[in-house]
Design an enzyme around this catalytic site. Structure first.
Site, PDB file in Angstrom:
ATOM      1  CD  GLU A 184      -1.765  -2.347   1.618  1.00  0.00           C
ATOM      2  OE1 GLU A 184      -0.619  -2.542   2.071  1.00  0.00           O
ATOM      3  OE2 GLU A 184      -2.626  -3.236   1.559  1.00  0.00           O
ATOM      4  CG  HIS A 224      -9.797  -6.526   9.092  1.00  0.00           C
ATOM      5  ND1 HIS A 224      -8.765  -7.039   9.813  1.00  0.00           N
ATOM      6  CD2 HIS A 224      -9.511  -6.810   7.791  1.00  0.00           C
ATOM      7  CE1 HIS A 224      -7.893  -7.620   8.991  1.00  0.00           C
ATOM      8  NE2 HIS A 224      -8.317  -7.499   7.774  1.00  0.00           N
TER       9      HIS A 224
HETATM   10  C1  LIG Z   1      -2.023  -4.230   4.742  1.00  0.00           C
HETATM   11  C2  LIG Z   1      -3.075  -5.144   4.262  1.00  0.00           C
HETATM   12  N1  LIG Z   1      -3.424  -5.079   2.961  1.00  0.00           N
HETATM   13  C3  LIG Z   1      -4.396  -5.893   2.477  1.00  0.00           C
HETATM   14  C4  LIG Z   1      -5.021  -6.786   3.298  1.00  0.00           C
HETATM   15  C5  LIG Z   1      -6.104  -7.709   2.745  1.00  0.00           C
HETATM   16  N2  LIG Z   1      -5.561  -9.053   2.613  1.00  0.00           N
HETATM   17  C6  LIG Z   1      -5.716  -9.946   3.610  1.00  0.00           C
HETATM   18  S1  LIG Z   1      -4.935 -11.354   3.296  1.00  0.00           S
HETATM   19  C7  LIG Z   1      -4.374 -10.829   1.814  1.00  0.00           C
HETATM   20  C8  LIG Z   1      -3.534 -11.744   0.979  1.00  0.00           C
HETATM   21  C9  LIG Z   1      -2.263 -12.130   1.643  1.00  0.00           C
HETATM   22  O1  LIG Z   1      -1.637 -13.177   0.972  1.00  0.00           O
HETATM   23  P1  LIG Z   1      -0.368 -13.932   1.525  1.00  0.00           P
HETATM   24  O2  LIG Z   1       0.561 -12.980   2.160  1.00  0.00           O
HETATM   25  O3  LIG Z   1       0.173 -14.736   0.407  1.00  0.00           O
HETATM   26  O4  LIG Z   1      -0.905 -14.875   2.679  1.00  0.00           O
HETATM   27  P2  LIG Z   1      -1.942 -16.089   2.596  1.00  0.00           P
HETATM   28  O5  LIG Z   1      -3.297 -15.499   2.762  1.00  0.00           O
HETATM   29  O6  LIG Z   1      -1.757 -16.763   1.298  1.00  0.00           O
HETATM   30  O7  LIG Z   1      -1.631 -16.952   3.761  1.00  0.00           O
HETATM   31  C10 LIG Z   1      -4.820  -9.530   1.573  1.00  0.00           C
HETATM   32  C11 LIG Z   1      -4.534  -8.762   0.362  1.00  0.00           C
HETATM   33  C12 LIG Z   1      -4.640  -6.792   4.661  1.00  0.00           C
HETATM   34  N3  LIG Z   1      -5.229  -7.606   5.543  1.00  0.00           N
HETATM   35  N4  LIG Z   1      -3.666  -5.976   5.105  1.00  0.00           N
END
Ligand SMILES: Cc1ncc(C[n+]2csc(CCOP(=O)(O)OP(=O)(O)O)c2C)c(N)n1
Ligand SMILES: [Mg+2]
Lengths: 449, 332
Positions: free
Chosen positions: A183, A252
């Site tokens: 972000e 959230h």
């Molecule tokens: C700073 C932030 N940006 C966006 C989100 C929304 N979000 C939650 S999980 C996620 C994907 C994360 O993927 P990854 O790091 O690969 O972990 P996984 O869910 O695959 O375990 C996103 C974009 C968030 N929670 N926090």
């Protein structure tokens, strides 16, 4: 032992859904992970997988059924050698004690008493907030080739909350851009693109994640015009879901209304109705300044009448009077309007006539409309979901002290979310949010009823 | 310092294999139950299941000593079970009840245990990474021999604060193992669509941090890599990066329509790389266990999970007065 397969909740806000298709038939053997059926929610069509092993003994809810309630028995799973007839009564779903999500907000029934200044003969189309935002962005992108949309999951996934549905198809990957989860980086990058003359729309999946990026929003986007002595321009829109959704916990559920409303150089809008979402979003995209649009997930699926006017815009900085009244002024914005309007309906039944004002814009804020109204009603209650300290309501109160002190017949009451991080537990979350009942009792208190 | 790929396996005893089998199966069954309770409306909000990734936490936890710390993202149920937290307390937090680890106030994404040195449960992608390094900083500051594990996803690996942390951790030689759980997707975005370079374990090179790619579906490979990384950290050589190649079988959270990958892709991993089947096969083909032995284990685990679910539903909601507690700590 036979196992009842229940209609699943597939999202934090789902209460019912459509059973669009069965992918298994009675007599089929399923094991954990097999897709049994497709279920359509307000957001998407999802595959529903088996958890237990067994044989589909009976399909209770046929495919094509609509409005199937969460937890209704949709099929019965039996073991080898068992027959459905062995199962006297389908094991009642009522065996499950549901603390399940009651809707956090009640449906608004309040009629719009006051129409906006619209041309005679204007027709309306029922539109969800989700569609209104998408329409606004798409119309502006058709109009101006320098407008583009970037953010996490906005393109191929069609938006985490399905706001940008179809936009990748229409505008292509040059203008609808999926970003990595970074972000602070992409916000700064978009500000740079705006300095260079493009008009970015930056979607934050939710505003909670914009805390990673707030330095670029405030220090770079908001202040550069001033610091450059008026040379630099930053035509950019920052938008996304803000505030509490349903049981997503403290990290959230933050409402940032007052955070951004405090910053000179930014414009901030927080609409309630779909028509204002559409009209304000279009104005935001055209504005030569950075504009923060605070949306609300709980409103995305809600339908409102939107004027069928070509190029419908709503000016930033004008409040809207939803309902005229004489006894009290209720001031709110965003999802707070929900409670304000519902309370006004109930108060009307008890003979209390409330004027309901939707601020719509928090910066600049149309305090003039509020002051005028309070000069008439002599009483005021403000309603918002954010925290009570240094709130928007607090600012309204201060303004009324200065500009309408002699007109006040009672102290202004500011209703806000409770002064605690948002709890997860269903009962505590309900308690943490503003309620219609609180609005009603506050109005009674300022009107001495 | 060159990052190297290793797939070495350690010599394992029957007891150890059975232990791995039990622990991984507990996580799998627990998560399936959680998915079920979500479908019934007992669990609300977001709920991210760990199914498919069990070998990572089980393999890494097998080498830890008293005092080692761990921190992860919202996809945290497996980490808690693997470090010995009580399934009942975890499940009751999922249902938002007073018997939960956070007394119902945190939910699926936000649980903690002082006793087990589990520091969450962070809902903000990437935010746990510097905090994990801070836990390691405290170890170094106190001069103890402990190591902290900072788990994060392939998507989180693109957050800027990860690289700020790498720099400090290497500069100050902090005993921190960065565990990248590369399950190939961040929500609906595949690694290829978000990362300019796909080998995440090499991203510490610029900071002088050694990294290694590990088959995260093989608990023995995970254990071996973890042992090496721990030795490196405990010897005072600074941080280490482990990129675990793994796969999440379920959607990102409960409300993921999963149009970004095919059902065949998921099915292929399940059939060919499943971490639990792998150990199960080793137990059976090595004649360590019979089908009946394993059935008995399955049954015992099912019972544990059912008891956890029953407890989580029977435990009452928090008292309303709880809304106003735990905001500040009292001065001693
Ligand atoms: C700073 C932030 N940006 C966006 C989100 C929304 N979000 C939650 S999980 C996620 C994907 C994360 O993927 P990854 O790091 O690969 O972990 P996984 O869910 O695959 O375990 C996103 C974009 C968030 N929670 N926090
Ligand atoms: Mg991932």
């Amino acid at each position: 032992m036979a196992i009842n397969i229940l209609m699943p909740a597939l999202s934090p806000t789902m209460e019912e859904g459509n059973l669009s298709k069965w992918l298994v038939a009675e007599g089929d053997t399923v094991k954990s992970g097999d897709v049994m059926c497709e279920i359509e929610t307000d957001k998407a069509t999802m595959e529903f997988e088996a958890v237990d092993e067994g044989i589909i003994g009976k399909i209770v809810v046929p495919e094509g059924s609509e409005g199937v309630k969460v937890n209704a028995v949709i099929a019965v799973l039996i073991e080898e050698g068992e027959s459905v007839d062995d199962v006297a009564e389908p094991i009642a779903a009522s065996a499950i004690v549901t603390a399940a999500a009651e809707p956090v907000v009640a449906e608004s029934v309040s009629a719009v008493v006051v129409e906006q200044d619209l041309p005679e003969g204007t027709t309306f189309k029922s539109t969800t907030v989700r569609e209104a935002i998408c329409d606004a962005m798409s119309e502006e992108m058709r109009r101006n080739p320098d407008v583009f949309l970037m953010g996490e999951e906005v393109a191929e996934y069609q938006g985490a909350y399905k706001i940008s549905q179809g936009m990748l198809d229409e505008f292509g990957e040059k203008r609808v851009i999926d970003t990595p989860i970074t972000e602070h980086g992409f916000t700064g990058l978009a500000v740079g693109a705006a300095f260079a003359g493009l008009s970015p729309i930056v979607e934050f999946m939710t505003w909670n994640f914009a805390m990673q990026a707030i330095d670029q929003i405030i220090n770079s986007a908001a202040k550069t015009r001033y610091m450059s002595g008026g040379q630099m321009t930053c035509p950019i829109v920052f938008r996304g879901a803000n505030g509490a959704a349903a049981r997503v916990g403290a990290q959230h559920s933050h409402d940032y209304a007052t955070w951004y409303a405090q910053v000179p150089g930014l414009k901030v809008v927080m609409p309630y109705s779909a028509s204002d979402y559409k009209g304000l979003m279009k104005s935001a995209i055209r504005d030569p300044n950075p504009v923060v649009v605070l949306e609300n997930e709980m409103l995305y699926g809600r339908s409102f009448d939107v004027p069928e006017i070509e190029d419908y815009t709503v000016p930033i900085g004008k409040a809207r009077i939803w309902r005229q009244g004489d006894d009290v002024t209720i001031v709110s914005f965003g999802i707070g309007m929900q409670y304000a309007l519902a309370a006004a309906d109930k108060l009307a039944e008890e003979g209390i006539s409330a004027e309901v004002i939707d601020l719509r814009s928090l910066r600049p804020m149309d305090t003039e409309t509020v002051v005028k109204s309070v000069m008439k009603t002599n009483r005021c209650v403000t309603v918002e979901e954010g925290f009570p300290v240094a709130s928007i309501g607090g600012h309204i109160s201060a303004t009324l002290m200065q500009e309408a002190f002699d007109y006040l017949d009672a102290p202004v009451i500011n209703l806000a979310g409770k002064d605690v991080p948002m709890p997860y537990a269903a009962n505590l979350e309900k308690l943490a949010l503003v309620t219609t009942e609180e609005v009603i009792s506050s109005v009674k208190s300022v009107t001495y009823r | 310092m060159a990052a190297a790929k290793t797939r070495k396996k350690s010599n394992v005893s029957k007891e150890e294999l059975l232990g791995f089998y039990r622990e991984m199966l507990l996580i799998r069954r627990f998560e399936e139950k959680a998915g079920q309770l979500y479908g019934m409306g007992q669990i609300g909000g977001f709920c991210h299941l760990y199914i498919g990734q069990e070998a990572i936490v089980v393999g890494l936890e097998s080498n830890t000593i008293e005092g080692d710390q761990r921190i992860t993202s919202y996809r945290d149920h497996g980490h808690m079970l693997a470090c010995g937290m009580d399934p009942k307390g975890v499940m009751a937090e999922l249902t938002g009840r007073i018997g939960g680890y956070s007394r119902g106030k945190g939910g699926s994404m936000h649980m903690f245990s002082n006793e087990k040195k589990f520091y969450g449960g962070n809902g903000i992608v990437g935010a746990q990474v510097p905090i994990g390094a801070g836990l390691a900083f405290a170890n170094k500051y106190r001069g103890n021999n402990n190591v902290s594990f900072a788990y994060f996803g392939d998507g989180a690996a693109n957050q800027g604060q990860v690289y700020e942390t790498y720099n400090m951790a290497s500069l100050w030689k902090l005993p921190c193992i960065f565990v990248i759980e590369n399950n190939q997707y961040a929500m609906g975005t595949s690694l290829q669509r978000a990362s300019s370079t796909p080998d995440l374990y090499t991203r510490g090179e610029a900071f002088g941090i050694p990294g290694e790619a590990v088959d995260g579906m093989d608990v023995l490979a995970v254990k071996a890599a973890g042992a090496k990384a721990l030795d490196h950290c405990r010897a005072g050589n600074g941080p280490y990066i482990l990129e675990m190649n793994t796969y999440r079988y379920r959607g990102h959270s409960m409300s993921d329509p999963a149009k970004y990958r095919t059902r065949e892709e998921v099915q292929k991993v399940r059939e060919e790389r499943d971490p639990i089947d792998h150990i199960r096969d080793m137990l059976l083909t090595g004649k360590h266990s019979t089908e009946d032995d394993l059935k008995a284990i399955d049954k015992a685990i099912k019972k544990t999970v059912t008891e956890a679910a029953d407890y989580a539903i029977a435990s009452p909601e928090p008292e309303l007065s709880e809304l106003w507690t735990d905001i500040y700590a009292e001065a001693e």
